[in-house]
Enzyme design. Sequence first.
Site, short mmCIF file in Angstrom:
data_model
loop_
_atom_site.label_atom_id
_atom_site.label_comp_id
_atom_site.label_asym_id
_atom_site.label_seq_id
_atom_site.Cartn_x
_atom_site.Cartn_y
_atom_site.Cartn_z
N GLY A 9 0.83 -1.21 0.00
CA GLY A 9 0.00 0.00 0.00
C GLY A 9 0.86 1.25 0.00
N ALA A 10 1.88 1.25 -0.88
CA ALA A 10 2.84 2.36 -0.90
C ALA A 10 2.38 3.51 -1.79
CB ALA A 10 4.20 1.84 -1.36
N THR A 11 1.24 3.36 -2.46
CA THR A 11 0.84 4.39 -3.43
C THR A 11 0.18 5.61 -2.78
OG1 THR A 11 -1.30 3.29 -3.74
CG2 THR A 11 0.46 2.70 -5.28
N GLY A 13 -0.90 7.75 1.28
CA GLY A 13 -1.02 7.85 2.73
C GLY A 13 0.15 7.31 3.55
N ARG A 35 -1.81 0.75 -8.14
CA ARG A 35 -1.70 1.87 -9.09
C ARG A 35 -0.24 2.07 -9.50
NH1 ARG A 35 -5.31 5.92 -5.55
NH2 ARG A 35 -4.40 4.61 -3.93
N ASP A 60 -2.42 -6.85 -6.67
CA ASP A 60 -3.52 -6.72 -5.72
C ASP A 60 -3.28 -7.73 -4.60
OD1 ASP A 60 -6.06 -7.01 -4.43
OD2 ASP A 60 -7.08 -6.32 -6.25
N TYR A 153 -15.24 -3.41 9.37
CA TYR A 153 -13.89 -2.82 9.39
C TYR A 153 -13.23 -3.09 10.75
CZ TYR A 153 -10.01 0.45 9.30
OH TYR A 153 -8.74 1.00 9.38
N GLY A 184 -5.21 6.28 15.22
CA GLY A 184 -6.54 6.86 15.18
C GLY A 184 -6.72 7.59 13.85
N THR A 188 -5.65 10.83 5.04
CA THR A 188 -5.06 10.20 3.84
C THR A 188 -6.21 10.04 2.84
OG1 THR A 188 -5.62 8.00 4.67
CG2 THR A 188 -3.45 8.83 5.28
P1 NDP Z 1 -4.91 5.23 1.78
O1 NDP Z 1 -6.23 4.98 1.15
O2 NDP Z 1 -4.30 6.56 1.60
O3 NDP Z 1 -3.87 4.10 1.35
C1 NDP Z 1 -4.25 2.75 1.26
C2 NDP Z 1 -3.19 1.98 0.52
O4 NDP Z 1 -3.58 0.59 0.50
C3 NDP Z 1 -3.02 2.43 -0.91
O5 NDP Z 1 -1.66 2.49 -1.22
C4 NDP Z 1 -3.69 1.33 -1.72
O6 NDP Z 1 -3.00 1.14 -2.95
C5 NDP Z 1 -3.44 0.11 -0.83
N1 NDP Z 1 -4.41 -0.94 -1.12
C6 NDP Z 1 -5.74 -0.94 -0.85
N2 NDP Z 1 -6.31 -2.05 -1.33
C7 NDP Z 1 -5.30 -2.77 -1.91
C8 NDP Z 1 -5.26 -4.01 -2.59
N3 NDP Z 1 -6.36 -4.76 -2.77
N4 NDP Z 1 -4.08 -4.45 -3.08
C9 NDP Z 1 -2.96 -3.71 -2.90
N5 NDP Z 1 -2.94 -2.54 -2.25
C10 NDP Z 1 -4.11 -2.07 -1.78
O7 NDP Z 1 -5.14 4.92 3.34
P2 NDP Z 1 -4.15 4.92 4.61
O8 NDP Z 1 -2.78 5.25 4.24
O9 NDP Z 1 -4.82 5.71 5.66
O10 NDP Z 1 -4.29 3.39 5.02
C11 NDP Z 1 -3.19 2.54 5.23
C12 NDP Z 1 -3.52 1.58 6.35
O11 NDP Z 1 -3.72 2.32 7.54
C13 NDP Z 1 -4.79 0.75 6.14
O12 NDP Z 1 -4.55 -0.57 6.57
C14 NDP Z 1 -5.80 1.43 7.07
O13 NDP Z 1 -6.79 0.53 7.52
C15 NDP Z 1 -4.88 1.85 8.20
N6 NDP Z 1 -5.39 2.92 9.06
C16 NDP Z 1 -5.76 4.14 8.54
C17 NDP Z 1 -6.24 5.12 9.38
C18 NDP Z 1 -6.73 6.43 8.86
O14 NDP Z 1 -7.45 7.13 9.60
N7 NDP Z 1 -6.37 6.86 7.67
C19 NDP Z 1 -6.32 4.91 10.83
C20 NDP Z 1 -5.90 3.60 11.25
C21 NDP Z 1 -5.43 2.66 10.40
P3 NDP Z 1 -3.69 0.93 -4.37
O15 NDP Z 1 -5.08 1.52 -4.30
O16 NDP Z 1 -2.79 1.61 -5.34
O17 NDP Z 1 -3.68 -0.54 -4.55
C1 8X3 Z 2 -9.17 4.15 10.82
C2 8X3 Z 2 -9.55 4.93 12.03
O1 8X3 Z 2 -11.48 5.54 13.57
O2 8X3 Z 2 -11.93 5.52 11.17
O3 8X3 Z 2 -8.76 2.87 11.15
O4 8X3 Z 2 -11.66 3.46 12.38
S1 8X3 Z 2 -11.23 4.85 12.30
#
Ligand code: NDP
Ligand code: 8X3
Length: 253
Positions: A9-11, A13, A35, A60, A153, A184, A188
């Site tokens: 998920g490096a693309t 956040g 992506r 994926d 979730y 929390g 992103t």
């Molecule tokens: P983003 O949506 O900004 O990033 C999510 C990343 O996950 C993207 O790079 C996306 O890449 C990748 N991804 C999603 N689905 C797939 C898939 N099927 N295959 C490969 N890659 C995938 O969100 P965040 O950076 O916020 O999320 C990162 C992690 O942090 C997640 O696990 C999320 O649950 C967790 N998190 C986020 C919080 C928040 O408030 N934002 C709070 C707590 C936890 P691409 O679409 O290019 O495949």
């Molecule tokens: C993402 C944070 O509070 O939307 O994991 O579940 S919350």
Amino acid sequence: MNPIALVTGATSGIGRATSLKMAGNGYDVIITGRREDRLVELKNAIQHSYPANVHILNFDVRDKEAVSREIDKMPDKWKEVRVLVNNAGLAVGLSHIQDGEIDDWERMIDTNVKGLLYMTRKVAPLMVEKADGHIINVGSIAGREVYEKGNVYCATKHAVEALTKAMRIDMLRDNIKVTSISPGLVETEFSVVRFKGDKEKADSTYKGYTPLTGDDVADVIVFAVNMPAHVNLNNIEITPRAQANSFYKNINT
Ligand code: NDP
Ligand code: 8X3
């Protein structure tokens, strides 16, 4: 070659920020996501700033054959993964359980739980072989408490917490560190995905307070990775100053 970190998920956040910061900390990085254009852009951004090697894997995480194939076909030098950051994940939808979309549930379970398992099953043996490695699972405060409409979730993130503990036990004798990071609210693309492209709804999630950024969480990941060899951080929970937990926020609107 420097030590190697693989970030899923490096693309976007947290994963994008972590890839950059790991490269800034002397790691070569394997960056993954669906992506490809973004992976290419990130590779350029990393190499513009740091003397790091970067390897792109475009797949994926829900596709177990693709996960297996892409890891297998990496050149041997890239298989010496020292740090795996299982970060790829998402929330889709926010509704009471009786109204939930089954497709949304499946996307979350397949990505957040099964994707993390597929990645771990392929990469952990590479670490065990060397009796060295560190797996960082990105959980959530949703893995510690359940909130209204968060049902599936929250269940997936509770699973991430359980799997983190299980991995730590199972690979204890193999010298593998396992850490979960439980953030929390982080601004992103997370909320745009959760609200299926509704930008206004997504933006309103972050109004009236200062949310975490991907960089804040990446700093904590790098901190955990940089602990001395004999130290393992089991779990780190991080919230914005304005958030006590899933239920209490100090919002000035
Ligand atoms: P983003 O949506 O900004 O990033 C999510 C990343 O996950 C993207 O790079 C996306 O890449 C990748 N991804 C999603 N689905 C797939 C898939 N099927 N295959 C490969 N890659 C995938 O969100 P965040 O950076 O916020 O999320 C990162 C992690 O942090 C997640 O696990 C999320 O649950 C967790 N998190 C986020 C919080 C928040 O408030 N934002 C709070 C707590 C936890 P691409 O679409 O290019 O495949
Ligand atoms: C993402 C944070 O509070 O939307 O994991 O579940 S919350």
